[in-house]
Design a protein around this motif. Structure first.
Motif, PDB file in Angstrom:
ATOM      1  N   UNK A 195       0.938  -1.393   0.035  1.00  0.00           N
ATOM      2  CA  UNK A 195      -0.147  -0.186   0.036  1.00  0.00           C
ATOM      3  C   UNK A 195       0.936   1.290  -0.061  1.00  0.00           C
ATOM      4  N   UNK A 196       0.547   1.971  -0.801  1.00  0.00           N
ATOM      5  CA  UNK A 196       1.166   3.353  -0.897  1.00  0.00           C
ATOM      6  C   UNK A 196       0.369   4.706  -0.743  1.00  0.00           C
ATOM      7  N   UNK A 197       0.982   5.792  -0.218  1.00  0.00           N
ATOM      8  CA  UNK A 197       0.411   7.051  -0.413  1.00  0.00           C
ATOM      9  C   UNK A 197       1.293   7.810  -1.153  1.00  0.00           C
ATOM     10  N   UNK A 198       0.602   8.555  -2.617  1.00  0.00           N
ATOM     11  CA  UNK A 198       1.219   9.504  -3.234  1.00  0.00           C
ATOM     12  C   UNK A 198       0.480  10.952  -3.016  1.00  0.00           C
ATOM     13  N   UNK A 199       1.314  11.769  -2.724  1.00  0.00           N
ATOM     14  CA  UNK A 199       0.646  13.118  -2.282  1.00  0.00           C
ATOM     15  C   UNK A 199       1.036  14.014  -3.209  1.00  0.00           C
ATOM     16  N   UNK A 200       0.184  14.627  -4.024  1.00  0.00           N
ATOM     17  CA  UNK A 200       0.520  15.604  -4.915  1.00  0.00           C
ATOM     18  C   UNK A 200       0.701  17.105  -4.514  1.00  0.00           C
ATOM     19  N   UNK A 201       1.544  17.641  -4.656  1.00  0.00           N
ATOM     20  CA  UNK A 201       1.849  19.253  -4.201  1.00  0.00           C
ATOM     21  C   UNK A 201       1.343  20.263  -4.915  1.00  0.00           C
ATOM     22  N   UNK A 257      -5.662  15.644  -2.909  1.00  0.00           N
ATOM     23  CA  UNK A 257      -4.598  15.398  -3.697  1.00  0.00           C
ATOM     24  C   UNK A 257      -4.020  14.199  -3.026  1.00  0.00           C
ATOM     25  N   UNK A 258      -4.443  13.293  -2.427  1.00  0.00           N
ATOM     26  CA  UNK A 258      -3.999  12.129  -1.824  1.00  0.00           C
ATOM     27  C   UNK A 258      -4.428  10.802  -2.600  1.00  0.00           C
ATOM     28  N   UNK A 266       3.794  17.483  -9.787  1.00  0.00           N
ATOM     29  CA  UNK A 266       4.997  17.811  -8.543  1.00  0.00           C
ATOM     30  C   UNK A 266       4.661  16.876  -7.377  1.00  0.00           C
ATOM     31  N   UNK A 267       5.133  15.855  -7.219  1.00  0.00           N
ATOM     32  CA  UNK A 267       4.654  14.740  -6.133  1.00  0.00           C
ATOM     33  C   UNK A 267       5.668  14.622  -5.000  1.00  0.00           C
ATOM     34  N   UNK A 268       5.226  14.599  -3.812  1.00  0.00           N
ATOM     35  CA  UNK A 268       6.089  13.938  -2.905  1.00  0.00           C
ATOM     36  C   UNK A 268       6.479  12.337  -3.114  1.00  0.00           C
ATOM     37  N   UNK A 269       7.718  12.093  -2.427  1.00  0.00           N
ATOM     38  CA  UNK A 269       7.974  10.690  -2.737  1.00  0.00           C
ATOM     39  C   UNK A 269       7.087   9.618  -2.093  1.00  0.00           C
ATOM     40  N   UNK A 270       6.667   8.636  -2.942  1.00  0.00           N
ATOM     41  CA  UNK A 270       5.651   7.836  -2.074  1.00  0.00           C
ATOM     42  C   UNK A 270       6.092   7.047  -0.760  1.00  0.00           C
ATOM     43  N   UNK A 271       4.982   7.027   0.102  1.00  0.00           N
ATOM     44  CA  UNK A 271       5.370   6.217   1.267  1.00  0.00           C
ATOM     45  C   UNK A 271       4.597   5.013   1.315  1.00  0.00           C
ATOM     46  N   UNK A 272       5.337   3.802   1.388  1.00  0.00           N
ATOM     47  CA  UNK A 272       5.041   2.427   1.042  1.00  0.00           C
ATOM     48  C   UNK A 272       5.190   1.711   2.216  1.00  0.00           C
ATOM     49  N   UNK A 273       3.986   0.754   2.527  1.00  0.00           N
ATOM     50  CA  UNK A 273       4.063  -0.090   3.571  1.00  0.00           C
ATOM     51  C   UNK A 273       3.678  -1.472   2.917  1.00  0.00           C
TER      52      UNK A 273
END
Length: 456
Positions: A35-41, A121-122, A144-151
Motif C-alpha cells: 500500500x502506498x500514499x502518493x501526495x501531489x503538491x 490530492x492524496x 509535482x509529487x512527494x516521494x511515495x510512502x509505501x508499507x
C-alpha cells in the motif's frame, strides 16, 4: 457559467477500507501487494483553467491598468476542484487505467493489478513494489509529487501510513492491516471541554430517565448560550469524525448531533460523558486479517422503535462486513414516524440494503465480480415485509420502499434471521452496558485498548 462544473467527486469512506481489505485478501499474481500514499503538491495548479478568470497582480508586479489572466486553476476559484479531477483522470486513463462507475475517484489497472483511490490530492495505491514505482513515475511526469510512502508485509517494509488523519498499520507478521483514528482528537476534546484529569466511565451513554425526559419536555433544561454553544458544536463535530473509526460511540454521538441547533446543559453533560468514556478506552483498531476471498457481502441491520422519548422517532443501525472485515457502520434517526416495530425494522432493512448495494458497486469498480448480499436482522416482522410481495397489511408504507422486495425475489439479497444476541447492528441503535459493547466490538473485528489506571 455552468454550476455542474463546480462539482468534484470524493470517494466514500468505505472505498479506502475496501482497498486495504482487498490488499490483504487477494493473491496478486504479480507479487506481494503493498500500500502506498502518493501526495501531489499544489494539486489545483496542475490543471489548466477552463474559463477566463482575471486576478489582481501581486504587489511586486502590479501595474496601472493591468491584471492577470489565469492559465492554471487557482485555489479558491469555483471550478478548481473540478478541473483537478479532470486532470488526474486524464493522466490515469492515459496510463491504461479504467475509471470506476459508481465512484469516479477509483481506478484500476487490469494488467498491472494496480488499484487507486483518490481523495483530493492524496492517491492511495495498492500493487506490487515495482508497479507502485511505475505509477509513481507516470504521475511524476505530469505532477509535482512527494516521494511515495509505501508499507507492506515483507521484512524491511514500512509499517505505518498516515492517511486523512488516520493510521493504516501493517502488522509485523504481515497477516493483518489495522485502521486507527488519530489520538490527537481526544487530546483536543479534553482541552476544549476542560476534562483533563477527569475520571473515566464504562459506557458512552445511558438511557434517559423519566425525570430527564419530563424536564426536557417541560422546557426546564437550560439552553446553552454564547461561547458554550460553539464549544458544544465543535466538540460534537469532532466526535462525528472520530466515530467513523469508533463504532462503540456512534449511537451516542448521533444523539449528541441531533441537538446541535439548540443544545442544553443536559446535552453538554451527555457529550462530556462520551469523552469520559474515551478516556478509559482511548484506542480502537479496526483489524483486517488475512482471509480467503469472501463469497458474499454481509450486512447487519437493527432498529429501536420509537426510541426517542421526545419525538418518538426510531433509529436505524447497521454495519457491513467483507468476510470478517468491517467496511462501514452507521447509526441514523429515521425520518418517518414508524407505526410499528416491524415497520421500523423494515426501514432499517431498506437502509442496509441500499448501503450494501453501494459497497457491491465499489467492489465491481475495483475489479471484483458481482457478489450476493446477505442481510441479517433479528426482526421477524421486518424480514416478512422484505420477503413478501406488495404492502400486505402495512398499507401505509411508502411504495418507493418496496424495491427491496424485488431484490430479495430475484436473489440479489438474502434476508436471514439472527438472534438479538448475535446481531452486531444492535450496537448502533441504543445504549449498552460495558460488557455488551466489548462483546459486539470483538465480534465486529474491532480491538479496544483500555487506558492504564495510572494515566486514565
Amino acid at each position: 457559467y455552468k454550476d455542474d462544473n463546480m462539482f468534484a467527486a470524493m470517494p466514500p469512506g468505505e472505498a479506502m477500507k475496501l482497498l486495504t481489505s482487498l490488499a490483504v485478501v487477494e493473491n496478486n499474481p504479480r507479487g506481494v501487494t503493498k500500500i502506498a500514499l502518493i501526495d501531489v503538491k499544489r494539486a489545483h495548479f496542475h490543471s489548466p483553467a477552463t474559463r477566463d478568470i482575471f486576478v489582481e497582480l501581486p504587489a511586486e508586479r502590479k501595474q496601472e491598468g493591468m491584471c492577470g489572466h489565469l492559465k492554471r486553476s487557482m485555489y479558491g476559484t469555483r471550478d478548481a476542484a473540478y478541473n483537478w479531477e479532470m486532470e488526474y483522470t486524464r493522466v490515469l486513463l492515459a496510463a491504461g487505467s479504467r475509471q470506476g462507475v459508481s465512484t469516479p475517484c477509483v481506478f484500476i489497472h487490469d494488467e498491472r493489478k494496480i488499484r487507486v483511490c483518490v481523495h483530493g490530492d492524496d492517491f492511495v495505491v495498492t500493487g506490487t513494489q515495482r508497479d507502485i514505482e511505475w505509477i509513481e513515475a507516470v504521475m511524476r511526469e505530469s505532477f509535482d509529487i512527494k516521494d511515495a510512502v509505501i508499507i507492506g508485509p515483507e521484512a524491511g517494509d514500512g509499517r505505518v501510513l498516515n492517511v486523512l488523519n488516520r493510521k493504516i498499520m501493517w502488522s509485523e507478521n504481515g497477516d493483518e492491516i489495522s485502521w486507527e483514528a488519530d489520538h490527537r482528537h481526544l487530546d483536543t476534546l479534553l482541552a476544549s471541554l476542560k476534562l483533563k484529569g477527569a475520571k473515566s466511565v464504562a459506557t458512552p451513554g445511558v438511557k434517559d430517565s423519566a425525570d430527564t425526559k419530563k424536564r426536557y419536555e417541560d422546557g426546564e433544561d437550560v439552553k446553552l448560550e454564547g461561547a458554550t454553544v460553539t464549544v458544544y458544536r465543535s466538540a460534537t463535530m469532532r466526535l462525528v469524525y472520530l466515530a467513523v473509526d469508533r463504532p462503540d460511540i456512534q449511537f451516542s454521538v448521533k444523539e449528541a448531533a441531533r441537538k446541535l441547533k439548540e443544545p442544553t446543559e443536559g446535552d453538554m453533560q451527555k457529550l462530556k460523558r462520551i469523552v469520559r468514556y474515551l478516556i478509559g478506552v482511548p484506542e480502537a483498531k479496526c483489524v483486517q486479517r488475512r482471509q480467503a476471498v469472501p463469497s458474499r457481502i454481509v450486512v447487519s441491520t437493527d432498529s429501536d422503535w420509537a426510541g426517542c422519548g421526545v419525538t418518538r422517532k426510531s433509529t436505524s443501525g447497521g454495519c457491513i462486513h467483507f468476510g470478517t472485515h468491517l467496511i462501514k457502520a452507521w447509526s441514523t434517526t429515521q425520518q418517518t414516524l414508524a407505526l410499528s416495530s416491524g415497520e421500523a425494522e423494515y426501514i432499517a432493512i431498506v437502509k442496509g440494503s441500499a448501503v450494501a448495494l453501494g459497497v457491491r458497486s465499489l467492489l465491481e469498480d475495483f475489479g471484483m465480480k458481482s457478489l450476493p448480499i446477505r442481510l441479517q436482522t433479528d426482526a421477524t416482522a421486518g424480514k416478512a415485509i422484505a420477503s413478501r410481495r406488495g404492502l400486505g397489511k402495512t398499507r401505509h408504507v411508502a411504495l418507493h420502499l418496496l424495491w427491496v422486495q424485488q431484490r430479495v425475489r430475484n436473489g440479489e439479497i438474502e434476508v436471514v434471521k439472527v438472534s438479538t444476541e448475535h446481531n452486531l447492528a444492535d450496537l448502533y441503535t441504543k445504549h449498552h452496558a460495558g460488557p455488551r459493547i466489548a462483546h459486539l466490538m470483538r465480534y465486529m473485528g474491532v480491538e479496544l485498548k483500555k487506558a492504564k489506571k495510572d494515566t486514565a
